[in-house]
Design a protein around this motif. Structure first.
Motif, PDB file in Angstrom:
ATOM      1  N   ASP A 125       0.814  -1.221   0.000  1.00 26.86           N
ATOM      2  CA  ASP A 125       0.000   0.000   0.000  1.00 26.86           C
ATOM      3  C   ASP A 125       0.848   1.272   0.000  1.00 26.86           C
ATOM      4  O   ASP A 125       0.628   2.191   0.786  1.00 26.86           O
ATOM      5  CB  ASP A 125      -0.969  -0.002   1.190  1.00 26.86           C
ATOM      6  N   PRO A 126       1.803   1.365  -0.914  1.00 27.72           N
ATOM      7  CA  PRO A 126       2.707   2.520  -0.902  1.00 27.72           C
ATOM      8  C   PRO A 126       2.030   3.839  -1.258  1.00 27.72           C
ATOM      9  O   PRO A 126       2.425   4.896  -0.750  1.00 27.72           O
ATOM     10  CB  PRO A 126       3.779   2.150  -1.924  1.00 27.72           C
ATOM     11  N   VAL A 127       1.008   3.814  -2.095  1.00 28.05           N
ATOM     12  CA  VAL A 127       0.318   5.058  -2.440  1.00 28.05           C
ATOM     13  C   VAL A 127      -0.458   5.563  -1.229  1.00 28.05           C
ATOM     14  O   VAL A 127      -0.454   6.759  -0.927  1.00 28.05           O
ATOM     15  CB  VAL A 127      -0.586   4.899  -3.677  1.00 28.05           C
TER      16      VAL A 127
ATOM     17  N   LYS B 152      -7.521   1.919   0.570  1.00 28.58           N
ATOM     18  CA  LYS B 152      -6.348   1.147   0.164  1.00 28.58           C
ATOM     19  C   LYS B 152      -6.669   0.272  -1.041  1.00 28.58           C
ATOM     20  O   LYS B 152      -5.884   0.190  -1.988  1.00 28.58           O
ATOM     21  CB  LYS B 152      -5.845   0.282   1.314  1.00 28.58           C
ATOM     22  N   GLU B 153      -7.814  -0.382  -1.018  1.00 31.49           N
ATOM     23  CA  GLU B 153      -8.207  -1.247  -2.136  1.00 31.49           C
ATOM     24  C   GLU B 153      -8.382  -0.427  -3.416  1.00 31.49           C
ATOM     25  O   GLU B 153      -7.939  -0.835  -4.489  1.00 31.49           O
ATOM     26  CB  GLU B 153      -9.477  -2.029  -1.813  1.00 31.49           C
TER      27      GLU B 153
ATOM     28  N   ALA C 213      -6.186   1.437  -8.714  1.00 29.68           N
ATOM     29  CA  ALA C 213      -5.791   2.570  -9.554  1.00 29.68           C
ATOM     30  C   ALA C 213      -4.291   2.581  -9.860  1.00 29.68           C
ATOM     31  O   ALA C 213      -3.877   3.025 -10.929  1.00 29.68           O
ATOM     32  CB  ALA C 213      -6.182   3.877  -8.868  1.00 29.68           C
ATOM     33  N   TYR C 214      -3.496   2.090  -8.915  1.00 30.22           N
ATOM     34  CA  TYR C 214      -2.034   2.101  -9.056  1.00 30.22           C
ATOM     35  C   TYR C 214      -1.493   0.700  -8.756  1.00 30.22           C
ATOM     36  O   TYR C 214      -0.955   0.448  -7.681  1.00 30.22           O
ATOM     37  CB  TYR C 214      -1.398   3.119  -8.099  1.00 30.22           C
ATOM     38  N   PRO C 215      -1.636  -0.215  -9.707  1.00 33.07           N
ATOM     39  CA  PRO C 215      -1.213  -1.602  -9.447  1.00 33.07           C
ATOM     40  C   PRO C 215       0.318  -1.725  -9.337  1.00 33.07           C
ATOM     41  O   PRO C 215       1.060  -0.955  -9.954  1.00 33.07           O
ATOM     42  CB  PRO C 215      -1.739  -2.367 -10.660  1.00 33.07           C
ATOM     43  N   ARG C 216       0.735  -2.683  -8.551  1.00 35.94           N
ATOM     44  CA  ARG C 216       2.162  -2.972  -8.401  1.00 35.94           C
ATOM     45  C   ARG C 216       2.677  -3.562  -9.706  1.00 35.94           C
ATOM     46  O   ARG C 216       1.992  -4.359 -10.357  1.00 35.94           O
ATOM     47  CB  ARG C 216       2.351  -3.959  -7.255  1.00 35.94           C
ATOM     48  N   SER C 217       3.872  -3.184 -10.090  1.00 33.54           N
ATOM     49  CA  SER C 217       4.507  -3.724 -11.296  1.00 33.54           C
ATOM     50  C   SER C 217       5.819  -4.391 -10.902  1.00 33.54           C
ATOM     51  O   SER C 217       6.168  -4.448  -9.718  1.00 33.54           O
ATOM     52  CB  SER C 217       4.784  -2.596 -12.304  1.00 33.54           C
TER      53      SER C 217
ATOM     54  N   VAL D 190       4.057   2.623  -9.551  1.00 31.94           N
ATOM     55  CA  VAL D 190       4.381   3.908 -10.162  1.00 31.94           C
ATOM     56  C   VAL D 190       3.267   4.900  -9.837  1.00 31.94           C
ATOM     57  O   VAL D 190       2.093   4.656 -10.130  1.00 31.94           O
ATOM     58  CB  VAL D 190       4.561   3.774 -11.691  1.00 31.94           C
ATOM     59  N   LEU D 191       3.660   6.018  -9.222  1.00 35.09           N
ATOM     60  CA  LEU D 191       2.719   7.072  -8.861  1.00 35.09           C
ATOM     61  C   LEU D 191       3.044   8.326  -9.656  1.00 35.09           C
ATOM     62  O   LEU D 191       4.055   8.979  -9.408  1.00 35.09           O
ATOM     63  CB  LEU D 191       2.793   7.384  -7.366  1.00 35.09           C
TER      64      LEU D 191
END
Length: 113
Positions: A52-54, A83-84, A89-93, A98-99
């Protein structure tokens, strides 16, 4: 999300952070008051790590006014849903999450100075 049921009854929407204006809006506002201005914007692509970095990024800034107004189980529910939504919206790659982070810059000086 803060304006949705059940959160809107607990959140004073006037306390929320408003989006940044466009570079054109800054130019227009400054030029009307006798300033010569330049404005530009850029988007930084921050690569964030962790779970949950964003949420971790935004929870101390843009989300703070909402989080501060929610208590107990209502706050816990909001955080879980938020968080979900952020994960979607910003999936882990392969390199992290990437934000895109937009910034507007401007300079101004008095006309004729």
């Amino acid at each position: 999300m803060a304006s949705a049921v059940p959160y809107r009854a607990a959140v004073d929407m006037s306390q929320l952070i408003r989006p940044t204006a466009s570079p054109e809006e800054y130019l227009f506002d400054l030029a009307q008051h006798g300033w010569e201005a330049e404005a530009w914007e850029t988007t930084y692509c921050h690569v964030l790590q962790g779970e949950d970095p964003v949420f971790e990024w935004i929870s101390s800034t843009g989300a703070r006014p909402v989080l501060d107004q929610l208590e107990g189980s209502l706050r816990e529910r909001f955080v879980a849903e938020y968080k979900e939504a952020l994960r979607q919206a910003y999936p882990r790659s392969a390199i992290g999450t990437v934000l895109p982070f937009r910034r507007v810059f401007f300079t101004a000086r008095r006309s004729g100075a």
